[in-house]
Design an enzyme around this catalytic site. Structure first.
Site, PDB file in Angstrom:
ATOM      1  N   LYS A 212     -37.476  10.295  24.878  1.00 30.42           N
ATOM      2  CA  LYS A 212     -37.476  11.584  25.596  1.00 30.42           C
ATOM      3  C   LYS A 212     -36.771  12.642  24.734  1.00 30.42           C
ATOM      4  CE  LYS A 212     -37.894   9.020  29.835  1.00 30.42           C
ATOM      5  NZ  LYS A 212     -37.728   8.941  31.269  1.00 30.42           N
TER       6      LYS A 212
ATOM      7  N   HIS B 259     -47.243  11.172  30.693  1.00 36.66           N
ATOM      8  CA  HIS B 259     -45.980  10.710  31.286  1.00 36.66           C
ATOM      9  C   HIS B 259     -45.706  11.537  32.538  1.00 36.66           C
ATOM     10  CE1 HIS B 259     -41.741   9.940  31.913  1.00 36.66           C
ATOM     11  NE2 HIS B 259     -41.901   8.858  31.185  1.00 36.66           N
TER      12      HIS B 259
ATOM     13  N   GLY C  89     -35.586   6.289  35.451  1.00 35.53           N
ATOM     14  CA  GLY C  89     -34.251   6.843  35.284  1.00 35.53           C
ATOM     15  C   GLY C  89     -33.368   6.740  36.515  1.00 35.53           C
TER      16      GLY C  89
ATOM     17  N   ASN D 162     -39.242   5.108  24.770  1.00 35.33           N
ATOM     18  CA  ASN D 162     -39.494   6.539  24.964  1.00 35.33           C
ATOM     19  C   ASN D 162     -38.133   7.229  24.947  1.00 35.33           C
ATOM     20  OD1 ASN D 162     -40.155   9.080  25.841  1.00 35.33           O
ATOM     21  ND2 ASN D 162     -40.773   8.449  27.906  1.00 35.33           N
TER      22      ASN D 162
ATOM     23  N   GLU E 115     -45.843   3.380  35.586  1.00 38.09           N
ATOM     24  CA  GLU E 115     -44.460   3.793  35.797  1.00 38.09           C
ATOM     25  C   GLU E 115     -44.338   4.469  37.167  1.00 38.09           C
ATOM     26  OE1 GLU E 115     -42.314   4.357  31.735  1.00 38.09           O
ATOM     27  OE2 GLU E 115     -43.301   6.230  32.283  1.00 38.09           O
TER      28      GLU E 115
ATOM     29  N   SER F  84     -36.781   2.109  34.638  1.00 29.12           N
ATOM     30  CA  SER F  84     -35.476   1.429  34.690  1.00 29.12           C
ATOM     31  C   SER F  84     -35.524  -0.012  34.180  1.00 29.12           C
ATOM     32  CB  SER F  84     -34.885   1.487  36.103  1.00 29.12           C
ATOM     33  OG  SER F  84     -34.667   2.834  36.491  1.00 29.12           O
TER      34      SER F  84
ATOM     35  N   GLU G 194     -43.154  12.898  33.581  1.00 25.04           N
ATOM     36  CA  GLU G 194     -42.347  14.103  33.332  1.00 25.04           C
ATOM     37  C   GLU G 194     -43.226  15.229  32.799  1.00 25.04           C
ATOM     38  OE1 GLU G 194     -39.296  12.120  31.055  1.00 25.04           O
ATOM     39  OE2 GLU G 194     -38.661  11.116  32.890  1.00 25.04           O
TER      40      GLU G 194
HETATM   41  P1  PGA Z   1     -36.357   4.745  32.172  1.00 23.74           P
HETATM   42  O1  PGA Z   1     -37.605   5.642  31.687  1.00 23.74           O
HETATM   43  O2  PGA Z   1     -36.476   3.424  31.479  1.00 23.74           O
HETATM   44  O3  PGA Z   1     -35.131   5.518  31.749  1.00 23.74           O
HETATM   45  O4  PGA Z   1     -36.480   4.620  33.652  1.00 23.74           O
HETATM   46  C1  PGA Z   1     -38.871   5.074  31.532  1.00 23.74           C
HETATM   47  C2  PGA Z   1     -39.858   6.131  31.116  1.00 23.74           C
HETATM   48  O5  PGA Z   1     -39.788   7.256  31.636  1.00 23.74           O
HETATM   49  O6  PGA Z   1     -40.739   5.880  30.280  1.00 23.74           O
END
Ligand code: PGA
Length: 254
Positions: A13, A102, A178, A11, A172, A216, A104
């Site tokens: 983003k 997601h 992140g 992803n 997640e 992460s 976000e």
């Molecule tokens: P990350 O993001 O690996 O940077 O923690 C995962 C995601 O949001 O899909």
């Protein structure tokens, strides 16, 4: 036991301009090709670039075995929805999958379960695999509500018509995204087992639906996470922006 192919999904983003994105996707495809047919066929690889890069990235990796997905889609096929993109548009641009729900999107855009289910249904109607994201916040986990929250999100976000072929669930935990923090193997196992039980209860093909862990994931922790029962791959954010890290995660699958 149902055989489930591991899926490693990147992803990206809101990162990368055209030159970087095409180069990153080409580098992932090159690593897959260099690893030879047995390594390459062991795992499904998907990259989800920002919307403007979907088309050039899909063109750049056509025929390499690297699949391309969107990061979101609108529930409607077309209409007066400024700034939105339909699932059919993603499919035309070369996508075979799309992430929906997601955290976000849930946080930044106030998306709720019913909307996410409608987006997943739109993805299915356009022939795309929907990667439906669920996961609790830190406060919810601290309250002991992680399982309840994930269960509620599953109930609300998986549309009728979901099958093992057109749906993937990504667990997640929001506090792990992140942040460099990951859930423990025990916590991941517990939530993935809950998700599996729910899928088996609700869908005829529930045992074949892949459940990804995200938050992460990096080369240093991927091997342990991918070995957890009912973890069928990863949804990778930060580490998917580096081809060698993304590939190392793919190669950590048992
Ligand atoms: P990350 O993001 O690996 O940077 O923690 C995962 C995601 O949001 O899909």
């Amino acid at each position: 036991m149902t055989e489930r192919r591991k899926l490693i999904a990147g992803n990206w983003k809101m990162n990368g301009l055209k030159t970087d994105g095409v180069a990153l996707a080409r580098a992932v495809a090159a690593q897959r090709a260099a690893a030879g047919p047995s390594a390459a066929s062991a795992v499904d690889l998907l990259v989800c670039p920002p919307a403007t890069l979907v088309w050039p990235v899909a063109e750049a990796v056509a025929g390499t075995g690297l699949a391309v997905g969107g990061q979101d889609c609108h529930p409607k096929v077309s209409g007066a929805h400024t700034g939105d993109i339909s699932a059919a548009m993603l499919a035309e641009a070369g996508c075979t999958a799309v992430i929906v729900g997601h955290s976000e999107r849930r946080q930044d855009h106030g998306e709720g379960d019913a909307l996410i289910a409608a987006k997943a249904a739109a993805a299915h109607a356009a022939g795309l695999m929907a990667i439906i994201c669920v996961g609790e916040t830190e406060t919810e986990r601290d309250r002991g509500d992680a399982g309840t929250v994930v269960q509620r999100q599953l109930t609300g976000s998986i549309p009728p018509g979901a099958t093992a072929a057109n749906t993937v669930i990504a667990y997640e935990p929001v506090w792990a995204i992140g942040t460099g923090r990951t859930a423990t193997a025990t916590d991941v196992a517990e939530i993935h087992a809950l998700i599996r039980a729910d899928l088996v209860r609700r869908l005829a093909t529930g045992n074949g639906v892949r459940i990804l862990y995200g938050g992460s994931v990096k080369p240093a922790n991927a091997r342990d996470l991918m070995a957890v029962p009912d973890v069928d791959g990863a949804l990778v954010g930060g580490a998917s922006l580096k081809a060698d890290e993304f590939w190392a995660i793919a190669m950590s699958c048992p």
